[in-house]
Scaffold this active site. Structure first.
Site, PDB file in Angstrom:
ATOM      1  N   HIS A 209       0.797  -1.228   0.000  1.00  0.00           N
ATOM      2  CA  HIS A 209       0.000   0.000   0.000  1.00  0.00           C
ATOM      3  C   HIS A 209       0.834   1.284   0.000  1.00  0.00           C
ATOM      4  CE1 HIS A 209       0.931  -0.015   4.263  1.00  0.00           C
ATOM      5  NE2 HIS A 209       0.561   1.249   4.304  1.00  0.00           N
TER       6      HIS A 209
HETATM    7  C1  UD1 Z   1      -2.466   5.371   5.782  1.00  0.00           C
HETATM    8  C2  UD1 Z   1      -1.197   5.809   6.506  1.00  0.00           C
HETATM    9  C3  UD1 Z   1      -0.187   4.659   6.484  1.00  0.00           C
HETATM   10  C4  UD1 Z   1      -0.785   3.387   7.035  1.00  0.00           C
HETATM   11  C5  UD1 Z   1      -2.026   3.069   6.234  1.00  0.00           C
HETATM   12  C6  UD1 Z   1      -2.699   1.812   6.702  1.00  0.00           C
HETATM   13  C7  UD1 Z   1      -0.644   8.181   6.350  1.00  0.00           C
HETATM   14  C8  UD1 Z   1       0.241   9.168   5.687  1.00  0.00           C
HETATM   15  N1  UD1 Z   1      -0.586   6.947   5.851  1.00  0.00           N
HETATM   16  O1  UD1 Z   1      -2.129   5.202   4.414  1.00  0.00           O
HETATM   17  O2  UD1 Z   1       0.921   5.008   7.286  1.00  0.00           O
HETATM   18  O3  UD1 Z   1       0.143   2.342   6.926  1.00  0.00           O
HETATM   19  O4  UD1 Z   1      -2.935   4.165   6.361  1.00  0.00           O
HETATM   20  O5  UD1 Z   1      -3.738   1.468   5.872  1.00  0.00           O
HETATM   21  O6  UD1 Z   1      -1.349   8.531   7.267  1.00  0.00           O
HETATM   22  N2  UD1 Z   1      -9.497   4.909   1.470  1.00  0.00           N
HETATM   23  C9  UD1 Z   1     -10.721   4.295   1.360  1.00  0.00           C
HETATM   24  N3  UD1 Z   1     -11.338   3.911   2.508  1.00  0.00           N
HETATM   25  C10 UD1 Z   1     -10.809   4.116   3.730  1.00  0.00           C
HETATM   26  C11 UD1 Z   1      -9.557   4.753   3.817  1.00  0.00           C
HETATM   27  C12 UD1 Z   1      -8.910   5.135   2.676  1.00  0.00           C
HETATM   28  O7  UD1 Z   1     -11.244   4.086   0.279  1.00  0.00           O
HETATM   29  O8  UD1 Z   1     -11.430   3.736   4.732  1.00  0.00           O
HETATM   30  C13 UD1 Z   1      -8.804   5.328   0.233  1.00  0.00           C
HETATM   31  C14 UD1 Z   1      -8.891   6.811   0.037  1.00  0.00           C
HETATM   32  O9  UD1 Z   1      -9.599   7.070  -1.124  1.00  0.00           O
HETATM   33  C15 UD1 Z   1      -7.467   7.323  -0.067  1.00  0.00           C
HETATM   34  C16 UD1 Z   1      -6.614   6.071  -0.048  1.00  0.00           C
HETATM   35  O10 UD1 Z   1      -7.434   4.971   0.339  1.00  0.00           O
HETATM   36  O11 UD1 Z   1      -7.237   8.047  -1.230  1.00  0.00           O
HETATM   37  C17 UD1 Z   1      -5.486   6.222   0.912  1.00  0.00           C
HETATM   38  O12 UD1 Z   1      -5.953   6.491   2.259  1.00  0.00           O
HETATM   39  P1  UD1 Z   1      -5.092   7.427   3.240  1.00  0.00           P
HETATM   40  O13 UD1 Z   1      -5.650   7.431   4.597  1.00  0.00           O
HETATM   41  O14 UD1 Z   1      -4.884   8.736   2.583  1.00  0.00           O
HETATM   42  O15 UD1 Z   1      -3.665   6.738   3.282  1.00  0.00           O
HETATM   43  P2  UD1 Z   1      -3.260   5.194   3.308  1.00  0.00           P
HETATM   44  O16 UD1 Z   1      -2.598   4.896   2.008  1.00  0.00           O
HETATM   45  O17 UD1 Z   1      -4.394   4.320   3.749  1.00  0.00           O
END
Ligand code: UD1
Length: 362
Positions: A209
């Protein structure tokens, strides 16, 4: 009564706060305990599979406050958390802000609390990968630069903090709350439904991820096909993170031995890790869990903020060059994987230590 805010925003946070809340609940039964908590969910992760399932399986109470910030760019998400958390603290201040890990919620809430003169305690302080291209590394540096009380998982973290001038008296080497959760749940791990009828040990488990691995379609296609070839036709179970799903959908050629599944709940995911031939990952927390379960772990990154998983545990840093994957998996197939040991104080009692120390601080 002193109130500490416990901040949780993203999936790994939920695993780290669950045992701290349990320890507080346990201590609350005694009459001399004068501390309570307010659980603040920032809403960084909001899908049931990324959030709700973890609350349910780990017995975390419903949040007292949900800031519901959702997704966005790094700046949008961090700023949204800051604005909402500041509003909360201005209306209802707390006595201490406890943050865990290194996600955007961690850094955002630390900054807000400290500017309102509310002391910050950081669980998993001091870890460093030395790689500023990771948003998590920036979050670690920011958070530790304005933390009052540093709870650490390893001697390496202690050393990193001393190097930046943190005084010994503010560093509390307590162990690892993620491992508290693993030890508390190890007998309850259970197979996901899609595993029924399968034999153990006949699959790999893969998670990816990190933006550097998954945001570019061409790069992700090369990486997963390198894994497909190096795993010799054995199934690779791949629970796909929402971020990764966006790119996976654009890939033409996926390996035949890959089984794509949704993100899994905690008990099912760790069941798969425990019984797998090996874990292939770019996560940090999973390398810790694999180390404790003595499962071979290949990390597809050039650096790690958790050197103990490599020096003492079962983890090997493969790097981001896909050509490195096959030679390292060949070693596994030849039965040449190292035996790991469990790092100091990863004993399931970390949260009790943290709560005991917090009692003396607030
Ligand atoms: C975040 C953390 C990372 C952690 C990871 C675990 C930061 C910078 N990164 O990364 O350290 O290891 O979480 O998963 O804080 N999304 C969904 N549903 C959700 C959550 C996210 O669809 O419930 C999608 C969103 O559209 C978003 C993408 O996933 O664009 C990334 O989510 P985000 O929270 O920005 O960062 P992660 O890559 O999950």
């Amino acid at each position: 009564m002193k109130i500490i805010d416990i901040i949780a925003g993203a999936r790994p946070n939920f695993i780290k706060i669950a045992p701290i809340i349990k320890s507080i609940e346990k201590r609350k039964k005694s009459s001399d305990f004068t501390m309570d908590y307010r659980l603040v969910h920032t809403g960084q992760h909001y899908d049931k599979k990324m959030s709700g399932d973890f609350f349910a399986q780990l017995g975390i109470p419903l949040p007292d406050v949900n800031l519901n910030v959702g997704s966005g760019t790094q700046a949008q998400q961090t700023a949204a958390i800051m604005v909402s958390y500041e509003e909360l603290l201005l209306k209802e201040p707390s006595d201490l802000c406890l943050v865990v890990g290194d996600v955007n919620s961690t850094a955002a809430c630390s900054i807000v609390a400290q500017k309102l003169c509310i002391p910050v305690a950081h669980v998993e302080a001091g870890i460093r990968a030395g790689d500023w291209s990771m948003p998590e590394e920036i979050n670690r540096i920011l958070t530790d630069s304005i933390t009052n009380y540093f709870f650490t998982t390893s001697k390496y973290a202690n050393e990193n903090l001393k190097k930046i001038g943190v005084s010994d008296k503010d560093i509390f080497f307590v162990g690892n709350t993620m491992i508290d959760t693993l030890i508390a749940n190890i007998d309850n791990l259970k197979p996901p439904e899609f595993m029924s009828g399968r034999k153990d040990d006949e699959y790999f488990i893969l998670t990816l991820h990190r933006p550097a691995n998954v945001d570019d379609v061409e790069n992700l296609e090369i990486v997963i096909n390198a894994i497909g070839e190096a795993t010799r036709g054995i199934d690779v179970i791949f629970p796909v993170h929402p971020r990764t799903l966006k790119t996976i959908k654009l890939i033409d050629k996926v390996p035949k031995n890959f089984i794509f599944v949704d993100p899994l709940p905690y008990l099912e995911f760790n069941f798969l890790v425990k019984n797998s031939k090996a874990v292939i990952t770019d996560s940090g927390g999973i390398t810790e869990e694999a180390t404790v379960m003595n499962v071979p772990c290949l990390t597809l990154r050039d650096s790690t903020e958790r050197p103990e998983t490599v020096i003492e545990g079962t983890n090997v840093l493969v790097g981001t060059n896909p050509d490195n994957i096959k030679p390292i998996l060949d070693k596994l197939f030849a039965g040449e994987w190292k035996k790991g040991t469990v790092p100091e104080l990863w004993d399931g009692k970390t949260s009790d230590r943290i709560v005991g120390i917090l009692e003396g601080l607030v």
